[in-house]
Design an enzyme around this catalytic site. Structure first.
Site, PDB file in Angstrom:
ATOM      1  N   TYR A  34      -2.469   9.160  -3.876  1.00 41.91           N
ATOM      2  CA  TYR A  34      -3.449   8.277  -3.171  1.00 41.91           C
ATOM      3  C   TYR A  34      -4.128   8.196  -2.592  1.00 41.91           C
ATOM      4  O   TYR A  34      -5.527   8.097  -2.986  1.00 41.91           O
ATOM      5  CB  TYR A  34      -1.563   7.457  -2.218  1.00 41.91           C
ATOM      6  CG  TYR A  34      -1.942   6.235  -1.222  1.00 41.91           C
ATOM      7  CD1 TYR A  34      -1.913   5.256  -2.151  1.00 41.91           C
ATOM      8  CD2 TYR A  34      -2.503   6.210  -0.756  1.00 41.91           C
ATOM      9  CE1 TYR A  34      -1.922   3.999  -1.291  1.00 41.91           C
ATOM     10  CE2 TYR A  34      -3.336   4.861   0.161  1.00 41.91           C
ATOM     11  CZ  TYR A  34      -2.528   3.712  -0.687  1.00 41.91           C
ATOM     12  OH  TYR A  34      -3.403   2.854   0.052  1.00 41.91           O
TER      13      TYR A  34
ATOM     14  N   SER B 142      -2.988   0.388  -5.283  1.00 44.64           N
ATOM     15  CA  SER B 142      -3.730   0.312  -4.661  1.00 44.64           C
ATOM     16  C   SER B 142      -4.943   1.090  -4.348  1.00 44.64           C
ATOM     17  O   SER B 142      -5.545   0.888  -5.454  1.00 44.64           O
ATOM     18  CB  SER B 142      -3.116   0.025  -3.255  1.00 44.64           C
ATOM     19  OG  SER B 142      -4.086  -0.849  -2.826  1.00 44.64           O
TER      20      SER B 142
ATOM     21  N   ASP C 114      -0.755 -11.579  -5.426  1.00 51.13           N
ATOM     22  CA  ASP C 114      -1.475  -9.526  -4.627  1.00 51.13           C
ATOM     23  C   ASP C 114      -3.343 -10.963  -3.808  1.00 51.13           C
ATOM     24  O   ASP C 114      -4.375 -10.546  -4.554  1.00 51.13           O
ATOM     25  CB  ASP C 114      -2.516  -9.006  -6.047  1.00 51.13           C
ATOM     26  CG  ASP C 114      -2.878  -7.595  -4.802  1.00 51.13           C
ATOM     27  OD1 ASP C 114      -2.158  -8.062  -4.010  1.00 51.13           O
ATOM     28  OD2 ASP C 114      -2.078  -6.975  -5.807  1.00 51.13           O
TER      29      ASP C 114
ATOM     30  N   HIS D  56       0.947  -7.984  -4.518  1.00 53.25           N
ATOM     31  CA  HIS D  56       0.704  -6.245  -4.087  1.00 53.25           C
ATOM     32  C   HIS D  56       2.526  -5.272  -4.502  1.00 53.25           C
ATOM     33  O   HIS D  56       2.311  -3.758  -4.549  1.00 53.25           O
ATOM     34  CB  HIS D  56       0.387  -5.625  -3.115  1.00 53.25           C
ATOM     35  CG  HIS D  56      -0.333  -4.998  -3.082  1.00 53.25           C
ATOM     36  ND1 HIS D  56      -1.540  -4.669  -4.030  1.00 53.25           N
ATOM     37  CD2 HIS D  56      -0.634  -3.904  -2.053  1.00 53.25           C
ATOM     38  CE1 HIS D  56      -2.885  -3.843  -3.273  1.00 53.25           C
ATOM     39  NE2 HIS D  56      -1.547  -3.232  -2.502  1.00 53.25           N
TER      40      HIS D  56
END
Length: 710
Positions: free
Chosen positions: A481, A561, A644, A679
């Site tokens: 991430y 993301s 989203d 999302h």
């Protein structure tokens, strides 16, 4: 995250039939290439797929493109060997009872439970020693299970529950009320909540929440959101009667998190416009007519409310402490009260703090693993809470002056177990433990450390089945991430367990940009230092290969993301290092991200493209803009969803179109688009299983991992 319209014809090259695994695909569905070129600061930035920014729900041209891409991707995925077996086994593994951390209010205990394969968790209530009963079941709310119970909060006396309804994955919320004793849903309905939580007034007369003005112009899922305001809703009244409590209209980019102290004395509002800098506002609810006051002005510090005692507020802050410390301040003092140091910065990063049974319970991360420390209210250390092992503990909510609270514990090889904790005795007992259709003891987790490009020491968790033969390198999923101060601590995933059961390895790298080691770690991976995140991830892959855990032709990278941005950027920089890449709901256009919904909050990490230096730096790694024609790329499966409104699907639409137009080799470069999903939050179990089955089948095929036997 997928759409399933009518299948279109697809030609497979280098395969004798649809039954054989496809190595290449052609031709892709046609995508119109436009002529848009932007010229900020004298640059020339082509944006040939600008037209794909149209709303898929209202733009027929975009809708047709989505239908064609979805049919093409579905046809390809249908040829993957073992896809049905993977889905079947994933369904079996998913089918066990799951619980979330309970909330104790008065004599009532509230908690969410999923019997196994329910699309949505159900909210239960238990009155004292009576049997639990269903209070809110969202599963009948829609035929496809995509309408979810979102945020919820019980009143202090346990009489009411206020809850949000999330429709099809959107961030928008409508709040409702249920009377706990009868289960009756009251007429109250509060609309246009977004990026907000719910917090009850101490006397249970109503709740505080944040909302925006009703969107105009038909851009419900794409328009930016400005001027969030905090309101109070009184039980039994229409929304039109709600009282405005706090607004900062002169700073419309601020969004407000809110919390009423456990004693009902204080409403604390934490405001930010970029998820980095924070301001603390407090309202003394014990003083009729009192106005909210700024106690800690907006600044380059992260703040959390840790509880109160009378006039004193306790605050977690990074001010003077990159790994955070706790300070005390007098909420009744005039101006901006001077804070008093209480609990100093320690070896770990403070992740959470609460007061239970008259003492602090401080959750810290130490090398990305949970350690929970106890302190007296004067800051005196009182040891630690014994945890079941290496993993992540979360919860420890306040319960008035009572010593009882609840927390969860999980790891990569350990599904979430709920514990009841007594702060008076410092003892934990199991409240709910899952009875799983697998043996968690058959899997092992270790933590290794490796050097990044600049020598920085990076931690990485590696999990797999015990006794797995790594002599030839095992198929490996590398996940990352690296942003927004978000830490990747050990967690349980049914999909990852399925991968490990098949003989794969799961690796999770704790990249800079996250919060694992505090503010300095976050700062080292944001703005003009974002390349450090990509270097950390590349070094993780190289370490997995050089150590013999895997090989380049058995390595898949994955992230969602901001992690989708990571995967897209790293694929462009090192396409030779992986056999496949799976970016999920990624931020792919680093030039226009501020144009939509939540994008304006991200400038603290990404910078502002309206500034020349920020735009120039972002352009150097933007996944959409840096695809390298003439270079062989790994197989790519990008995923997104039509609803989203956090990272709008246009990011992935444009990225996929650019991939398919580029000369990057014959491997498939596909996009999977889910309907009535957002999302990630609120996604029904059925859709999650479908998505993970496709992802695992894609990864298994390209790494040579054998799927489960049917």
């Amino acid at each position: 995250m997928i759409l399933r319209p009518v299948l279109l014809a697809m030609t497979l090259i280098s395969t004798p039939s649809l039954a054989a695994p496809p190595q290449t695909v052609a031709p892709y569905p046609a995508t119109e290439r436009g002529t848009v070129v932007d010229h900020p600061f004298g640059l020339a930035i082509p944006d040939p797929y600008r037209w794909l920014e149209g709303d898929v729900r209202t733009d027929a041209k975009v809708r047709a493109w989505v239908d064609g891409q979805s049919a093409f991707t579905e046809a390809y995925l249908a040829t993957l060997p073992g896809r049905a077996a993977i889905k079947a086994r994933l369904t079996e593994l998913w089918d066990f009872e799951k619980f979330a951390v309970p909330q104790l209010r008065g004599q009532r205990l509230f908690y969410r439970r999923n019997s196994g394969l329910q699309n949505q968790y159900v909210l239960y209530v238990q009155d004292g020693s009576a049997a639990p009963r269903i209070l809110i079941d969202p599963n009948p709310w829609s035929k496809d299970g995509a309408t979810a119970l979102a945020e919820w909060e019980a009143s202090q006396d346990g009489r009411y529950v206020a809850y949000g309804v999330q429709e099809g994955g959107t961030d928008w919320r409508t709040y409702h009320l249920v009377e706990v004793a009868t289960g009756k849903v009251l007429p109250d309905a509060v609309e246009w909540g977004k990026y907000s939580n719910i917090s009850w007034k101490g006397d249970s007369s109503g709740f505080f929440y944040g909302r925006y003005a009703k969107p105009e112009g038909g851009h419900l899922f794409t328009a930016g959101t400005l001027d969030q305001r905090v309101y109070f809703h009184k039980v039994g009244t229409p929304q039109s009667a709600d009282t405005l409590v706090y607004a900062a209209s002169d700073r419309p980019k601020l969004t407000h998190g809110l919390q009423v102290s456990e004693d009902g004395r204080w409403l604390v509002i934490l405001s930010t416009e970029d998820d980095v800098k924070t301001e603390l506002v407090a309202l003394d609810l014990a003083k009729p007519g009192a106005a909210p006051r700024i106690l800690i002005p907006y600044g380059d510090h992260e703040l959390q409310f840790a509880g109160s005692s009378g006039d004193t507020l306790f605050v977690v802050t990074t001010d003077g402490a990159p790994r955070k410390r706790i300070v005390a301040l007098d909420g009744t003092a005039p101006g901006h009260p001077v804070s008093t140091p209480l609990i100093a910065e320690g070896p770990g990063t403070i992740d959470s703090a609460s007061i239970v049974g008259g003492r602090f319970l401080i959750g810290t991360m130490e090398d990305a693993k949970s350690v929970v420390r106890r302190y007296a209210l004067d800051g005196t250390a009182e040891g630690v809470v014994a945890l079941p092992g290496i993993g992540t503990a979360a919860g420890f909510a306040e319960n008035g002056d009572g010593p009882l609270t609840y927390y969860s514990f999980a790891s990569y090889n350990r599904p979430t177990t709920i514990y009841r904790y007594d702060a008076a005795t410092n003892a934990s007992t199991i409240f709910k433990a899952p009875q799983t259709p697998f043996d968690p003891g058959q899997y092992q987790v270790e933590q290794i450390f490796y050097p990044s490009k600049d020598g920085t020491r990076i931690p990485m968790f590696v999990a797999h089945r015990k006794g797995l033969d790594l002599a030839a390198g095992a198929p490996t999923l590398l996940y990352g991430y690296g942003g927004f101060n978000i830490s990747l601590t050990p967690s349980f995933s049914v999909a990852w367990l399925d991968w490990m059961e098949m003989g794969g390895v799961v690796a999770v790298a704790n990249l800079r940009g996250g919060g694992e080691y505090g503010k300095a770690w976050h700062d080292a991976g944001k703005l003009d230092r974002k390349q450090n995140v990509f270097d950390d991830f590349i070094a993780a892959a190289e370490t997995l290969v050089s150590s013999g855990i895997t090989r380049k032709d058995k390595l898949v990278i994955n992230g969602g993301s901001n992690g989708g941005l990571l995967v897209g950027a790293v694929t462009n920089q090192r396409p030779d290092l992986f056999v496949a890449a799976i970016p999920q709901v990624g931020v792919m256009d680093m030039i226009r991200f501020t144009n939509w919904t939540a994008g304006r909050f991200w400038t603290g990490d990404y910078g502002d493209p309206a500034k020349e230096a920020d735009l120039t730096y972002n352009l150097a790694y933007s996944p959409y803009h840096t695809i390298r024609s003439g270079t062989a790329y790994p197989a790519i499966l990008a995923t997104t969803a039509d609803t989203d409104d956090r990272v709008v699907p246009a990011h992935s639409f444009k990225y996929a179109a650019a991939l398919q137009a580029a000369d990057i080799g014959p491997k498939p470069h596909l996009i999977r688009i889910e309907t009535r999903a957002g999302h990630g939050s609120g996604k029904p179990t059925s859709k999650a299983i479908e998505e993970y089955a496709d992802i695992l089948a894609f990864a298994a095929y390209w790494t040579g991992l054998a799927p489960p036997a049917k």
